[in-house]
Design an enzyme around this catalytic site. Structure first.
Site, PDB file in Angstrom:
ATOM      1  CE  LYS B  13      -3.211   2.297   3.410  1.00 51.28           C
ATOM      2  NZ  LYS B  13      -2.211   3.145   3.858  1.00 51.28           N
ATOM      3  CE  LYS B  44       4.793   8.562  -3.315  1.00 49.79           C
ATOM      4  NZ  LYS B  44       4.810   7.037  -3.312  1.00 49.79           N
ATOM      5  CG  ASP B 130      -4.919  -1.966  -3.564  1.00 51.43           C
ATOM      6  OD1 ASP B 130      -4.692  -1.419  -4.643  1.00 51.43           O
ATOM      7  OD2 ASP B 130      -5.678  -2.073  -2.771  1.00 51.43           O
TER       8      ASP B 130
END
Lengths: 486, 310
Positions: B13, B44, B130
């Site tokens: 996660k 990111k 996930d």
């Protein structure tokens, strides 16, 4: 960059070869920058539609006899199926053979997109095998499967033990490339990875990659002089023929754009030499090409004898024709494998290339070298204006309006119709063999003369056609909507 | 014949400490003498920051967008101890398709045979989330990673993500996809936290490969833009990561996990909620196992090793 046959997917032309779809300039600049690796692409701030690499790749495979092509896509992506099926049946009938190839869409819908559809896809593959017993099954990816990450490779792996014919995943997701010729490469990858077997012996065959084999009999006849037999690819090919491509004495392609991946893959992995000369269009092209083939298959003497005999027959007629063609001003728009070959023939025949457009451009082929046609043109003093434009019709019509050529040549029927509607005589060179060899030069030259001497069709059509472009557009330069180079 | 590259995917996660753990594993493997590539698969694009002094590197997808053409070798950057650092990158939050981005970036590397040419020992994919779509499943498909490890805390959402990952692994397991190496239990400082992760591992037929405590040493290292292995190589936390890396290096046989279905997972979580409440109120733990389901066999690590980080 070496050819990787461990993957089902193959890099796009843009990424593998640095190919571009936007450029405007001169031949000398294009060639120079191709050599030094600085050629960049110009995006456009406006673009008309072009053609998808999926229909290109899958239609190549559907040309093979008695196979199944399953397009794992929404129904709209399979709208090409009737055209492909009709063409393939016509090509088979013309040759006197039959094909039971089927082209099927899986009709992906909203639910399949949200939840994935590898389960239904497996059932479809099983059912296609049960109903048609194809000799191979090709499963095409689409934009939708690409975005949702549908794992068609695992479907192929999963069914391999269950279905006793070659299966291959075809990664031709539409959005992956602006260049439809990327579809040629994915089709070649499928053939190389799923059909071609390692060689057991050298045969007397040469692999001959082409589109519609219209000069099949002529080429068989020519090659019989050199004791080799061509295997034409992929229209009307059989799976059995394709399994033995690795045993051939050479691979030849009528078009460098069409042949680069297969030719280089067969050479790199199985040692089958790939003939990399200028193409056999026009006199110089035909002779250069034949001599290289003769060298590679060890039949130079026979090739020279053949050339001498044919020259005596045809050169006087060609010389006579040249006089009539001298000074005809031409604009042309074709795939790059033809544009920069046909320009050579035009100049060879004394015509003037006013503007040459190519639907994309590969600054190098899969062996890392700049296409041989480019160096040949430059070495012989050509330096015409050109653009790289992925069938951007608005640019072509602007160029035609600006230069008012005597004739527009293209290999794609839609673009010649637009030229005619604008009043420019146009000749569609769809048949890849129209300018092939000595006879082709005569055929082509006479067609050009016929076209420009009978102008009532374009005059009448233009008088009754209203084109969508404004006066403003015709006052702009053709590259006005191209952005800065990337 | 070329050596076999060990390809590992680490999932978990967002925010659970996945990149921290992955970078420390990469750093530890490289100090053991292995040639390692860390491949960040998160829009990111900060997976490899602590391997590069806190620097961001140009991502595969940004480079592809700018240049239109990418030689994979141009988007590999050297990190600590010559680790090869790659960030797939991806769209800005709320736009585009991050999953497709991962497919595009990983496919590019595979097509160009980069892993083989660099003669790597390890490729470690650090993957977000996930497994919400096919794109995020890319590294666990056939022919890419062989072993998957998931970083999870005792937090329920983190375990939910791990359970989803197990579902993805189970789906691809019979078509040559990656199998599960085990759970890396992160931020484990309370005995009950270890029990929760242990119980989840038991219910899903897998194992816990390491317990990594929450540590201020990690924070200090990251503030310097470094992994703990680089910044505090002699610390207890560095030893935890080194032991974990060694265990991953020694790991050979992964398994197909048995994920819990929705009701079973909720039931299991609910019992643990009762248990935690009981702990808080009386200090007396209550057993919280889910009704028995058939479990596949799995190797478990010796009890003596479980104590490493606690």
């Amino acid at each position: 960059m070496s050819i990787n046959l461990n993957e089902s997917s193959v890099g796009t032309r843009e990424n593998r070869l640095g190919s571009i779809t936007g450029y405007s300039g001169r031949l000398s600049d294009l060639v120079e920058r191709s050599h030094c690796g600085t050629l960049g692409n110009h995006e456009r701030c406006f673009s008309q539609s072009s053609t998808c690499n999926s229909s290109c790749g899958l239609s190549q495979l559907a040309g093979i006899r008695d196979v199944a092509v399953i397009n794992h896509a929404p129904s709209g992506c399979t709208a090409v199926a009737p055209g492909i099926a009709t063409l393939d049946r016509q090509m088979a009938t013309k040759r006197g053979v039959t094909t039971d190839t089927v082209f099927i869409g899986t009709d992906m819908d909203e639910q399949d997109t949200v939840f994935g559809a590898t389960g239904p896809l497996k059932d479809i593959v099983r059912e296609i095998y049960r109903r048609y017993h194809p000799r191979a099954i090709f499963i095409g990816a689409s934009c939708v499967t690409g975005i949702i990450g549908e794992d068609i490779d695992s479907v192929v792996d999963d069914l391999r033990d269950e279905i006793p014919v070659p299966l291959a995943a075809i990664h031709c997701e539409g959005f992956r490339s602006r260049i439809w010729a990327s579809g040629f490469d994915v089709a070649d990858q499928a053939v190389m990875t799923s059909l071609v077997k390692p060689p057991k012996q050298r045969s007397n065959k040469v692999n001959f990659k082409n589109f519609f084999e219209s000069a099949r009999d002529e080429i068989i006849d020519i090659f019989s002089n050199f004791d080799v037999e061509p295997t034409f690819l992929y229209v009307n090919s059989t799976v059995d023929e394709l399994e033995h491509l690795s045993e051939a004495q050479a691979t030849i392609s009528i078009c460098g754009t069409l042949g680069t991946y297969l030719g280089n893959a067969l050479e790199e992995h199985y040692g089958v030499p790939y003939i990399r000369t200028i193409n056999p269009l026009g006199v110089t092209g035909f002779e250069t090409w034949l001599r290289e083939i003769g060298k590679v298959i060890g039949k130079s003497d026979k090739v020279e004898a053949y050339i001498a005999q044919e020259r005596a027959k045809y050169l006087p007629q060609i010389e006579k024709l040249k006089g009539e063609l001298e000074g005809i001003r031409v604009v042309l728009g074709m795939g790059p494998g033809y544009t920069f070959e046909v320009t050579r023939v035009l100049e060879e025949l004394g015509m003037e290339v006013v503007w040459a457009a190519a639907w994309h451009f590969d600054p190098n082929y899969d062996n890392g070298a700049v296409p041989p046609s480019m160096d040949h043109l430059l070495k012989n003093g050509s330096d015409f204006k050109l653009s790289i434009t992925d069938q951007q019709n608005y640019e072509i019509l602007n160029i035609l309006d600006h230069y008012q050529p005597d004739i527009y040549l293209s290999r794609h029927p839609g673009t010649t119709v637009w030229a005619i509607k604008q009043g420019v005589p146009a000749l569609c060179v769809t048949d890849e063999y129209m300018i092939f060899g000595y006879r082709g030069v005569l055929r082509f030259g006479n067609s050009v003369l016929d076209t420009i001497r009978n102008r009532s069709f374009e005059k009448n059509l233009a008088a009754r056609s209203e084109l969508p472009y404004t006066d403003w557009w015709y006052q702009q330069d053709a590259d006005a909507l191209m952005k800065e180079e990337l | 014949m070329a050596k076999k590259i060990k390809q590992i995917a680490i999932y978990g996660k967002g925010g659970i400490g996945k990149s921290t753990t992955t970078s420390n594993i990469s750093a530890a493997l490289s100090t053991m003498g292995y040639k390692v590539m860390q491949f960040g698969c998160d829009p990111k694009s900060d997976s490899t920051n602590t391997l590069r002094g806190g620097d961001y590197i140009p991502t595969v997808l940004d480079t592809l967008r700018e240049k239109g053409r990418v030689d994979a070798r141009d988007v590999i950057f050297p990190g600590f101890n010559d680790i090869y650092c790659v960030e797939a990158g991806g769209p800005a939050p709320g736009v585009g398709c991050a999953g497709r981005g991962i497919i595009t970036a990983v496919t590019l590397f595979r097509q160009q045979k980069v892993f083989e040419e660099l003669d790597l020992d390890y490729v470690i994919y650090d993957v977000l989330g996930d497994v919400v779509c096919g794109g995020f499943a890319m590294p666990i498909r056939e022919g890419i990673a062989e072993h998957v490890f998931t970083v999870s805390s005792a937090d329920f959402m983190s375990i939910y993500a791990a359970n989803n990952l197990f579902k993805g692994i189970e789906k691809y397991s019979n078509t040559g996809g990656a199998l599960l190496g085990g759970i890396i239990a992160n931020s484990i400082n309370q005995p009950y936290a270890q029990e929760i992760v242990d119980d989840f591992a038991k219910q899903t037929g897998t194992q816990v490969v390491s317990y990594v405590p929450r540590s201020v040493t990690v924070t200090q290292s990251e503030l310097q833009g470094k992994t703990t292995i680089e910044a505090f190589p002699d610390s207890a936390q560095a030893k935890v990561y080194t032991d974990l890396a060694q265990r991953i290096a020694n790991h050979t046989d992964s398994i197909t996990p048995a994920p819990l279905d929705g009701p079973a997972l909720r039931n299991w979580a609910s019992k643990w909620a009762d248990n935690l409440l009981a702990i808080e109120q009386s200090g007396t733990p209550i057993s919280a196992s889910v009704p028995a389901t058939p479990l596949p066999t799995t190797s478990s690590i010796p009890a003596s090793e479980k104590a490493v980080a606690v």
